[in-house]
Structure formats: structure tokens, C-alpha cells
Design a protein around this motif. Structure first.
Motif, PDB file in Angstrom:
ATOM      1  N   GLY A 135      41.049  25.409  33.605  1.00  0.00           N
ATOM      2  CA  GLY A 135      39.617  25.660  33.467  1.00  0.00           C
ATOM      3  C   GLY A 135      39.357  26.416  32.187  1.00  0.00           C
ATOM      4  N   THR A 136      38.211  27.037  32.098  1.00  0.00           N
ATOM      5  CA  THR A 136      37.900  27.858  30.943  1.00  0.00           C
ATOM      6  C   THR A 136      38.602  29.204  31.086  1.00  0.00           C
ATOM      7  OG1 THR A 136      35.956  28.865  31.960  1.00  0.00           O
ATOM      8  CG2 THR A 136      35.632  26.769  30.782  1.00  0.00           C
ATOM      9  N   ARG A 137      38.683  29.951  29.992  1.00  0.00           N
ATOM     10  CA  ARG A 137      39.305  31.282  30.073  1.00  0.00           C
ATOM     11  C   ARG A 137      38.577  32.184  31.073  1.00  0.00           C
ATOM     12  NH1 ARG A 137      43.526  33.775  30.657  1.00  0.00           N
ATOM     13  NH2 ARG A 137      44.448  32.610  28.925  1.00  0.00           N
ATOM     14  N   PRO A 138      37.252  32.256  31.080  1.00  0.00           N
ATOM     15  CA  PRO A 138      36.583  33.088  32.095  1.00  0.00           C
ATOM     16  C   PRO A 138      36.888  32.638  33.527  1.00  0.00           C
ATOM     17  CG  PRO A 138      35.074  32.633  30.292  1.00  0.00           C
ATOM     18  CD  PRO A 138      36.282  31.762  30.078  1.00  0.00           C
ATOM     19  N   GLN A 139      36.965  31.324  33.757  1.00  0.00           N
ATOM     20  CA  GLN A 139      37.268  30.827  35.100  1.00  0.00           C
ATOM     21  C   GLN A 139      38.685  31.225  35.527  1.00  0.00           C
ATOM     22  OE1 GLN A 139      36.424  26.674  34.324  1.00  0.00           O
ATOM     23  NE2 GLN A 139      34.607  26.714  35.650  1.00  0.00           N
ATOM     24  N   ILE A 140      39.627  31.081  34.613  1.00  0.00           N
ATOM     25  CA  ILE A 140      41.014  31.446  34.922  1.00  0.00           C
ATOM     26  C   ILE A 140      41.127  32.949  35.138  1.00  0.00           C
ATOM     27  CG2 ILE A 140      43.341  31.599  33.973  1.00  0.00           C
ATOM     28  CD1 ILE A 140      42.653  28.822  34.985  1.00  0.00           C
ATOM     29  N   ASP A 141      40.516  33.736  34.280  1.00  0.00           N
ATOM     30  CA  ASP A 141      40.590  35.193  34.410  1.00  0.00           C
ATOM     31  C   ASP A 141      40.007  35.649  35.739  1.00  0.00           C
ATOM     32  OD1 ASP A 141      41.864  35.554  32.012  1.00  0.00           O
ATOM     33  OD2 ASP A 141      40.063  36.100  30.891  1.00  0.00           O
ATOM     34  N   ALA A 142      38.923  35.013  36.158  1.00  0.00           N
ATOM     35  CA  ALA A 142      38.310  35.377  37.440  1.00  0.00           C
ATOM     36  C   ALA A 142      39.266  35.094  38.588  1.00  0.00           C
ATOM     37  CB  ALA A 142      37.001  34.614  37.633  1.00  0.00           C
ATOM     38  N   MET A 143      39.963  33.954  38.538  1.00  0.00           N
ATOM     39  CA  MET A 143      40.900  33.618  39.607  1.00  0.00           C
ATOM     40  C   MET A 143      42.107  34.555  39.585  1.00  0.00           C
ATOM     41  SD  MET A 143      42.662  30.012  40.634  1.00  0.00           S
ATOM     42  CE  MET A 143      43.490  29.833  42.217  1.00  0.00           C
ATOM     43  N   LEU A 144      42.611  34.861  38.400  1.00  0.00           N
ATOM     44  CA  LEU A 144      43.752  35.775  38.303  1.00  0.00           C
ATOM     45  C   LEU A 144      43.399  37.139  38.908  1.00  0.00           C
ATOM     46  CD1 LEU A 144      45.096  35.036  34.688  1.00  0.00           C
ATOM     47  CD2 LEU A 144      45.807  34.022  36.865  1.00  0.00           C
ATOM     48  N   LYS A 145      42.174  37.568  38.689  1.00  0.00           N
ATOM     49  CA  LYS A 145      41.733  38.844  39.261  1.00  0.00           C
ATOM     50  C   LYS A 145      41.655  38.760  40.781  1.00  0.00           C
ATOM     51  CE  LYS A 145      38.014  42.256  39.023  1.00  0.00           C
ATOM     52  NZ  LYS A 145      36.696  42.608  38.401  1.00  0.00           N
ATOM     53  N   GLU A 146      41.101  37.674  41.293  1.00  0.00           N
ATOM     54  CA  GLU A 146      40.959  37.509  42.747  1.00  0.00           C
ATOM     55  C   GLU A 146      42.321  37.465  43.435  1.00  0.00           C
ATOM     56  OE1 GLU A 146      38.399  37.628  44.606  1.00  0.00           O
ATOM     57  OE2 GLU A 146      36.668  37.242  43.322  1.00  0.00           O
ATOM     58  N   PHE A 147      43.308  36.852  42.775  1.00  0.00           N
ATOM     59  CA  PHE A 147      44.626  36.699  43.388  1.00  0.00           C
ATOM     60  C   PHE A 147      45.627  37.760  42.935  1.00  0.00           C
ATOM     61  CE2 PHE A 147      42.733  32.749  44.510  1.00  0.00           C
ATOM     62  CZ  PHE A 147      43.410  32.299  45.623  1.00  0.00           C
ATOM     63  N   ARG A 148      45.137  38.757  42.223  1.00  0.00           N
ATOM     64  CA  ARG A 148      45.964  39.900  41.792  1.00  0.00           C
ATOM     65  C   ARG A 148      47.200  39.428  41.002  1.00  0.00           C
ATOM     66  NH1 ARG A 148      41.836  41.075  44.146  1.00  0.00           N
ATOM     67  NH2 ARG A 148      41.531  42.845  45.543  1.00  0.00           N
ATOM     68  N   VAL A 149      46.971  38.507  40.081  1.00  0.00           N
ATOM     69  CA  VAL A 149      48.061  37.942  39.282  1.00  0.00           C
ATOM     70  C   VAL A 149      48.136  38.651  37.940  1.00  0.00           C
ATOM     71  CG1 VAL A 149      48.925  35.874  38.116  1.00  0.00           C
ATOM     72  CG2 VAL A 149      47.902  35.696  40.386  1.00  0.00           C
TER      73      VAL A 149
END
Length: 201
Positions: A135-149
């Protein structure tokens, strides 16, 4: 009662009291650890909107109704990612028909280079049931934050690397994390985890 037996009896009672106290402390610690694990697991995950290697939109709703194994990495990774994806391919094969009930997701931490086309080409070397997400960088960053990656860019120029969490997340049919498969963990250990995961679906 003989005078000499009283100190021994007091000592014996004292030892019993200490043992009982230790048992109670261990039980409380184990209960707190289980509670902490449940809280930590429930805090992992959340809404996301990405696309797979075919261009189809994938959201958190895709994690419901079946167990999942989710790995975060990138296609230019020199060792951890290809090794883990190869192992995931072997897991699916070893599960036989049950492998169709386990969804495996490979989520990029490097969307700048991992386009949909790049993900499709890269995943062509592994089991076709593995779904790549970008996805886009903001989309990926949001998911990484949600999944504590954890993810961090290392180096400059086109050949930069990405440090990232190496464990595979194991999610139940509700999309909730229930465990992990560690990097290069013994196959028999991982298979036991996957069979328990599938058995609870």
C-alpha cells in the motif's frame, strides 16, 4: 512433649508456611502472566486497508472466519524473509488439505520498492496461497502501528535495508493474535502450533 521436640515442630510449621507462601506467589504470578498475555494479544491488530499482489483491496475483515499466519518483511530482504516464506511454503505443504484453511499473509514494510507487481513477481517463487500485501507508506505505517511491528530503514541509496520484526504472527479465526512462530523455529514445534490453531477454528 519433650523440650527438644518443640523447636523442631516450630521449624517444621515454619517450613510449611514458607512452602505454602511460595506456592501462592507462583500461582499469582502465573495468573498475572496469563492475564498479561491475553491483554497484550488483544492489543495487537486493528483496522487496515491494503492491496494484494493481484490488486484486490484487503482489509482487517479478511482475517475473520479462518486462522491466519502473518509475516512482515520486504522483497529485497537478503535472508530472513525468503527463509521464512520458504518455511511457510513447507508448513502449508505439510498440513496437507488443512493447509487450505490457513491463510498466510506477507505484509511489506518497504512499500516504496514493494509495489503490487514486485510482490507478485517475488511471491511467485513460493506457495501460491501466500498473499502479499502492500500500500502507500501511510497505510503501511498505520498497520505496523496497529500490529506493534518494529521496522526501521538502514542505510541510504537504492540498496538500503530494513530492520523488522522477524516473528510470524498466529491469528485465530477472529483475527486475534494467539501466538507466534519464531524465526527458524523447529518445524515440528511450529506444526504443533499450527495444528492447535486450526483445531480451534
Amino acid at each position: 512433649m519433650k523440650p527438644s521436640s518443640r523447636p523442631l515442630r516450630i521449624l517444621r510449621y515454619s517450613l510449611w508456611a514458607v512452602v505454602a507462601l511460595l506456592v501462592a506467589v507462583i500461582a499469582i504470578f502465573a495468573f498475572d502472566r496469563q492475564q498479561a498475555d491475553r491483554i497484550t494479544s488483544s492489543a495487537i491488530g486493528g483496522p487496515f486497508t491494503l492491496v494484494d499482489q493481484t490488486g484486490a483491496t484487503v482489509t482487517e475483515a479478511a482475517l475473520k472466519g479462518h486462522p491466519s499466519a502473518m509475516f512482515f518483511g520486504y522483497t529485497f530482504c537478503p535472508d530472513v524473509c525468503p527463509t521464512t516464506l520458504y518455511e511457510a511454503t513447507q508448513w502449508l505443504k505439510a498440513l496437507g488439505p488443512d493447509g487450505d484453511r490457513l491463510k498466510v499473509y506477507f505484509v511489506t514494510v518497504d512499500p516504496e520498492r514493494d509495489t503490487r507487481e514486485q510482490m507478485a513477481a517475488y511471491l511467485g517463487a513460493f506457495d501460491p496461497r501466500i498473499v502479499g500485501l502492500t500500500g502507500t507508506r501511510p497505510q503501511i505505517d498505520a498497520m505496523l502501528k496497529e500490529f506493534r511491528v518494529y521496522s526501521k530503514k538502514v542505510g541510504d541509496g537504492p540498496d538500503y535495508a530494513m530492520d523488522h520484526t522477524a516473528a510470524v504472527y498466529l491469528l485465530d479465526a477472529n483475527g486475534q493474535m494467539v501466538g507466534t512462530a519464531d524465526y527458524q523455529e523447529k518445524q515440528e514445534t511450529v506444526m504443533a502450533k499450527l495444528k492447535r490453531l486450526l483445531g480451534g477454528a
